[in-house]
Each structure stands twice: as structure tokens, then as C-alpha cells.
Design a protein around this motif. Structure first.
Motif, PDB file in Angstrom:
ATOM      1  N   GLY A 107       2.795  17.050  14.674  1.00 51.87           N
ATOM      2  CA  GLY A 107       3.749  16.980  14.043  1.00 51.87           C
ATOM      3  C   GLY A 107       3.595  16.636  12.645  1.00 51.87           C
ATOM      4  O   GLY A 107       2.764  16.632  12.001  1.00 51.87           O
ATOM      5  N   SER A 108       4.861  16.218  11.862  1.00 53.33           N
ATOM      6  CA  SER A 108       4.567  15.799  10.399  1.00 53.33           C
ATOM      7  C   SER A 108       3.563  14.808  10.114  1.00 53.33           C
ATOM      8  O   SER A 108       3.557  13.805  10.886  1.00 53.33           O
ATOM      9  CB  SER A 108       6.044  15.572   9.787  1.00 53.33           C
ATOM     10  N   LYS A 109       2.927  14.888   9.079  1.00 54.06           N
ATOM     11  CA  LYS A 109       1.944  13.990   8.343  1.00 54.06           C
ATOM     12  C   LYS A 109       2.084  13.815   7.035  1.00 54.06           C
ATOM     13  O   LYS A 109       2.203  14.866   6.189  1.00 54.06           O
ATOM     14  CB  LYS A 109       0.732  14.367   8.816  1.00 54.06           C
ATOM     15  N   SER A 110       1.683  12.700   6.459  1.00 56.08           N
ATOM     16  CA  SER A 110       1.622  12.505   4.887  1.00 56.08           C
ATOM     17  C   SER A 110       0.352  12.801   4.531  1.00 56.08           C
ATOM     18  O   SER A 110      -0.750  13.270   5.633  1.00 56.08           O
ATOM     19  CB  SER A 110       1.817  11.020   4.626  1.00 56.08           C
ATOM     20  N   VAL A 111       0.059  13.201   3.311  1.00 57.11           N
ATOM     21  CA  VAL A 111      -1.526  13.553   2.694  1.00 57.11           C
ATOM     22  C   VAL A 111      -2.574  12.386   3.269  1.00 57.11           C
ATOM     23  O   VAL A 111      -3.643  13.018   3.661  1.00 57.11           O
ATOM     24  CB  VAL A 111      -1.480  13.685   1.277  1.00 57.11           C
ATOM     25  N   GLN A 165      -4.615  18.012  -0.575  1.00 64.52           N
ATOM     26  CA  GLN A 165      -3.399  18.666  -1.311  1.00 64.52           C
ATOM     27  C   GLN A 165      -3.590  20.105  -1.790  1.00 64.52           C
ATOM     28  O   GLN A 165      -2.444  20.759  -2.018  1.00 64.52           O
ATOM     29  CB  GLN A 165      -3.338  17.502  -2.541  1.00 64.52           C
ATOM     30  N   HIS A 166      -5.010  20.295  -2.264  1.00 63.36           N
ATOM     31  CA  HIS A 166      -5.267  21.585  -2.558  1.00 63.36           C
ATOM     32  C   HIS A 166      -4.834  22.756  -1.580  1.00 63.36           C
ATOM     33  O   HIS A 166      -4.279  23.601  -1.590  1.00 63.36           O
ATOM     34  CB  HIS A 166      -6.977  21.662  -3.114  1.00 63.36           C
ATOM     35  N   HIS A 167      -5.222  22.487  -0.262  1.00 58.22           N
ATOM     36  CA  HIS A 167      -4.996  23.066   0.803  1.00 58.22           C
ATOM     37  C   HIS A 167      -3.522  23.345   1.174  1.00 58.22           C
ATOM     38  O   HIS A 167      -3.172  24.304   1.501  1.00 58.22           O
ATOM     39  CB  HIS A 167      -5.839  22.700   2.055  1.00 58.22           C
ATOM     40  N   PHE A 198       7.695  20.490   3.126  1.00 58.49           N
ATOM     41  CA  PHE A 198       7.627  19.017   3.033  1.00 58.49           C
ATOM     42  C   PHE A 198       8.975  18.399   2.840  1.00 58.49           C
ATOM     43  O   PHE A 198       9.725  19.110   2.270  1.00 58.49           O
ATOM     44  CB  PHE A 198       6.599  18.531   1.934  1.00 58.49           C
ATOM     45  N   THR A 199       8.978  17.286   3.151  1.00 57.03           N
ATOM     46  CA  THR A 199      10.420  16.531   2.846  1.00 57.03           C
ATOM     47  C   THR A 199       9.938  15.009   2.187  1.00 57.03           C
ATOM     48  O   THR A 199       8.639  14.656   2.571  1.00 57.03           O
ATOM     49  CB  THR A 199      11.217  16.170   4.015  1.00 57.03           C
ATOM     50  N   SER A 209       8.702   3.183  -2.797  1.00 55.35           N
ATOM     51  CA  SER A 209       8.673   4.535  -3.549  1.00 55.35           C
ATOM     52  C   SER A 209       8.972   5.691  -2.592  1.00 55.35           C
ATOM     53  O   SER A 209       9.521   5.273  -1.451  1.00 55.35           O
ATOM     54  CB  SER A 209       7.432   4.702  -4.243  1.00 55.35           C
ATOM     55  N   PHE A 210       8.789   7.008  -3.040  1.00 57.36           N
ATOM     56  CA  PHE A 210       8.973   8.069  -1.934  1.00 57.36           C
ATOM     57  C   PHE A 210       7.448   8.671  -1.964  1.00 57.36           C
ATOM     58  O   PHE A 210       6.674   8.741  -2.795  1.00 57.36           O
ATOM     59  CB  PHE A 210       9.773   9.089  -2.693  1.00 57.36           C
ATOM     60  N   LYS A 211       7.391   9.284  -0.786  1.00 54.30           N
ATOM     61  CA  LYS A 211       6.031  10.045  -0.462  1.00 54.30           C
ATOM     62  C   LYS A 211       6.545  11.535   0.434  1.00 54.30           C
ATOM     63  O   LYS A 211       7.550  11.440   0.797  1.00 54.30           O
ATOM     64  CB  LYS A 211       5.210   9.153   0.430  1.00 54.30           C
ATOM     65  N   ASN A 212       5.661  12.394   0.130  1.00 54.16           N
ATOM     66  CA  ASN A 212       5.943  13.693   0.904  1.00 54.16           C
ATOM     67  C   ASN A 212       5.312  13.546   2.182  1.00 54.16           C
ATOM     68  O   ASN A 212       4.181  13.182   2.487  1.00 54.16           O
ATOM     69  CB  ASN A 212       5.301  14.828   0.165  1.00 54.16           C
ATOM     70  N   CYS A 213       6.218  14.156   3.089  1.00 53.73           N
ATOM     71  CA  CYS A 213       5.810  14.107   4.477  1.00 53.73           C
ATOM     72  C   CYS A 213       5.745  15.520   4.912  1.00 53.73           C
ATOM     73  O   CYS A 213       6.765  16.338   4.821  1.00 53.73           O
ATOM     74  CB  CYS A 213       6.873  13.411   5.353  1.00 53.73           C
TER      75      CYS A 213
END
Length: 365
Positions: free
Chosen positions: A315-319, A334-336, A348-349, A356-360
Motif C-alpha cells: 500500500g501507500s508509503k512515504s519516502v 526519491q530518485h527512483h 502521490f498525494t 506540515s505536509f508530506k507526499n504519500c
């Protein structure tokens, strides 16, 4: 699956249970009225002494398969395969006993098919002479064991020198050659459609015979003459999620054009070792040594697909999550991810955190 129908009737002799064979002939003689009349019904060669011929059948241990079929057809009976005690060819090869029909496609039979295609030899122009060659005594023993498992008791013709050679009756090679189309330079369609246990057994035998494990960097290299066969091997490896390099051109030791690919990176090598395996003792030792030497996960080429697998399965994951699972720093992850998003394989969302906000990140289904 190999049945008695896969053997050519005019070239195959069956050894039937003695009482079953005698009853079959005696009932047929009684129905026809005499041995001579039975000979006429069975359309034996003109001019032969029918009584002498049929009397010989009653005494001898075997009958030709086309005659057995004719007798069963005349009596409107079906051949009971459990009554078959052995078989042999018309001219060459010894008696095979304790064979159980049908011979089903199994990991053992898959191993035999791969061995005969790779380091073995079954050729139509040589009357289907069937020989397996190898310098490794363990693989020779394995081959003999698998043959016995599938085809019962038979006599091997062996020669031992720098290269071991094991010959089995031609009747086995002929039925395998025709049934599984061994001359097509492709993996048999029956293997391509089989379950993973059978596919793994076939691949293991291919790499045992033709694969090479580099003693320095541990790459597995498979080089063979026919591109079509290697393409099939690559397709099966993909079903086990094992990535391979693109096909490349090379030359064999004899100077002929050959094709090859490699398997590299800890991620792929570990999956190969676990899901396919290797039986050749020296190659197995090299691969295990290489796997023990890794201090962190390495994935070789196409490492971004490791990240894609993680997202698809978990499922969805953060960096940060991906970095912890894959054992890589966030910059590499992040490169991949950037490459994957360009290929439209991930999305990503933005998720709000406490400050703050982070990308998932998630895979695109």
C-alpha cells in the motif's frame, strides 16, 4: 502426460501380465473359431503359418503393441494399463519394467526434459539415440534417479571419463522428443503452462547445465545458441519476479554465434536461490558465498521496480517508509520515485502532518 498411445504401435513391444495375455489370446481364438481364422481376421502376413505364429504368441513374453490393439478391438475390450509389466522397442534398447501409465508431467520429468535439451542429446537423424553428458557426477546421479522415478526400472549404458555419458533406451528419447517437441529450440509448451513447481524444476536443470556463476561478483550468466529458447527462459524467470539483463550477443567456444543474459544484484540473486535453486555443487557454493558477502541490500539494474513491488504489496508509503524497508537513503528512493512517476507507474498525494505536509506514494493500478 505420456500414455501408451504416445508409443508407435508397430515399433513397441509390451510385456503383459502372463495370465492377462493368455486369456486375451484364448478368448480371441475361441471367438474366431480357430487360430487360422483369427490370423485371417487380424490380417497377418499372407503365407505365414497362422497356427505356428499364434502358438508362438501364447508362449512368448511380449506382444507387439499394434497386435495388442487389434486383439482388444476385435474383442471390444479396453487395454488395462495396469497389466503392462514392461515395454521395449523393436530393435534397440533394453527392457523397461515397472513403468506406470500415465507418466504425468512432474518436477522430475521437467528436470529430465531440460537436461536432455541442454547437455543431453536426442536427435531424430540418429534414430533418437538418447544420451546425457556432464562432468558433474552429482548431476549424472540426479538424472538417473529422475529417469527411474518417471519410467521405472531400466538398464543404463554408461561411460566414464573426463565427461560422464549415460544412455537410456531410445524408446524413451523418441517419445519425449515427439511429445514435447524437443527439436523446436523452445521450452515445451507443457512446461510454459505448468505450475510453478514444475517451471522451477525445469529452470533449475537449465542453469545447472548451462549457467555460470561468476566467482568474483556472483552474477549468474546463461549463454546458449538459440535466442528463442533464452527468450522463453527469461519469460519464466519474470513469473518468479526475477529480473534479467537484455539479451546480448556473444560467441561460443567453438566460434558460433550465441546469446546470453545475466542475473545480478542481491535482490535478484536471493530470489533465484530461494525460488529456483541450483543443484550443481560448485555453482551452488559460489552463489551462497556471494550472498553471504552482502552487507546491505543491493538490487542491481531496475532497482526502481523493488520500490514498485513494495508499494503494490504494502500500500501507500512515504519516502521515509520506503527508505527504511529498502535499506536505502531518502535521496536514492526519491530518485527512483521520480523515474517511476515519469513512467506513470506511481502517483502521490499530499498528506497533512502535525506541522506540515508530506507526499504519500502509491502504485498506479
Amino acid at each position: 502426460m505420456i500414455t501408451i498411445e504416445d508409443f508407435k504401435p508397430s515399433e513397441t513391444y509390451l510385456f503383459l501380465e502372463s495370465s492377462y495375455k493368455r486369456d486375451l489370446l484364448e478368448v480371441a481364438i475361441a471367438k474366431a473359431g480357430s487360430q487360422r481364422k483369427l490370423g485371417t481376421i487380424l490380417k497377418l502376413d499372407k503365407g505365414c503359418a497362422y497356427q505356428t505364429k499364434i502358438s508362438t504368441w501364447l508362449r512368448q513374453n511380449n506382444l507387439r503393441l499394434d497386435l495388442i490393439h487389434a486383439l482388444h478391438k476385435y474383442l471390444r475390450k479396453k487395454l488395462i494399463v495396469e497389466k503392462i509389466k514392461g515395454l521395449k522397442s523393436e530393435t534397440t534398447g533394453g527392457l523397461i519394467t515397472n513403468i506406470k501409465f500415465p507418466v504425468r508431467l512432474s518436477p522430475e520429468l521437467a528436470n529430465i526434459l531440460a537436461k536432455l535439451y541442454c547437455d543431453g542429446s536426442v536427435t531424430k537423424r540418429n534414430k533418437y539415440t538418447t544420451i546425457y553428458y556432464n562432468t558433474c557426477p552429482q548431476l549424472i546421479s540426479e538424472y538417473k534417479e529422475k529417469i527411474g522415478h518417471c519410467f521405472g526400472n531400466l538398464k543404463f549404458s554408461e561411460s566414464k571419463g573426463h565427461v560422464y555419458a549415460v544412455r537410456v533406451p531410445n524408446i524413451i528419447g523418441k517419445v519425449l522428443y515427439k511429445k514435447f517437441r524437443l527439436g523446436m529450440n523452445r521450452i515445451p509448451s507443457q512446461i510454459m503452462l505448468a505450475d510453478k513447481e514444475i517451471k522451477a524444476a525445469y529452470l533449475r536443470a537449465v542453469f545447472d547445465d548451462e549457467g555460470n556463476v561468476n566467482k568474483i561478483h556472483g552474477q549468474i550468466r546463461l549463454k546458449m545458441k538459440f535466442k528463442t529458447f533464452l527468450q522463453d527462459v527469461k519469460q519464466l524467470l519474470e513469473e518468479f519476479s526475477i529480473e534479467t539483463s537484455p539479451l546480448g550477443k556473444d560467441f561460443s567456444g567453438a566460434g558460433h554465434l550465441a546469446w546470453y543474459f545475466v542475473i545480478s544484484g542481491q535482490y535478484n540473486l536471493r530470489k533465484f536461490y530461494k525460488r529456483i535453486g541450483i543443484s550443481h555443487p560448485d555453482k551452488k557454493k559460489k552463489l551462497r558465498k556471494r550472498l553471504r558477502s552482502y552487507k546491505q541490500n543491493t538490487y542491481g539494474y531496475k532497482a526502481r521496480f523493488v520500490i514498485l513491488d513494495i508499494l503494490r504489496k504494502g500500500g501507500s508509503k512515504s519516502v521515509e517508509d520506503l527508505a527504511n524497508i529498502a535499506g536505502r537513503d531518502r535521496r536514492t528512493i526519491q530518485h527512483h520515485l521520480n523515474n517511476l512517476i515519469e513512467s506513470k507507474l506511481v502517483k502521490f498525494t499530499k498528506v497533512k502532518t502535525k506541522y506540515s505536509f508530506k507526499n504519500c506514494w502509491a502504485s498506479v493500478k
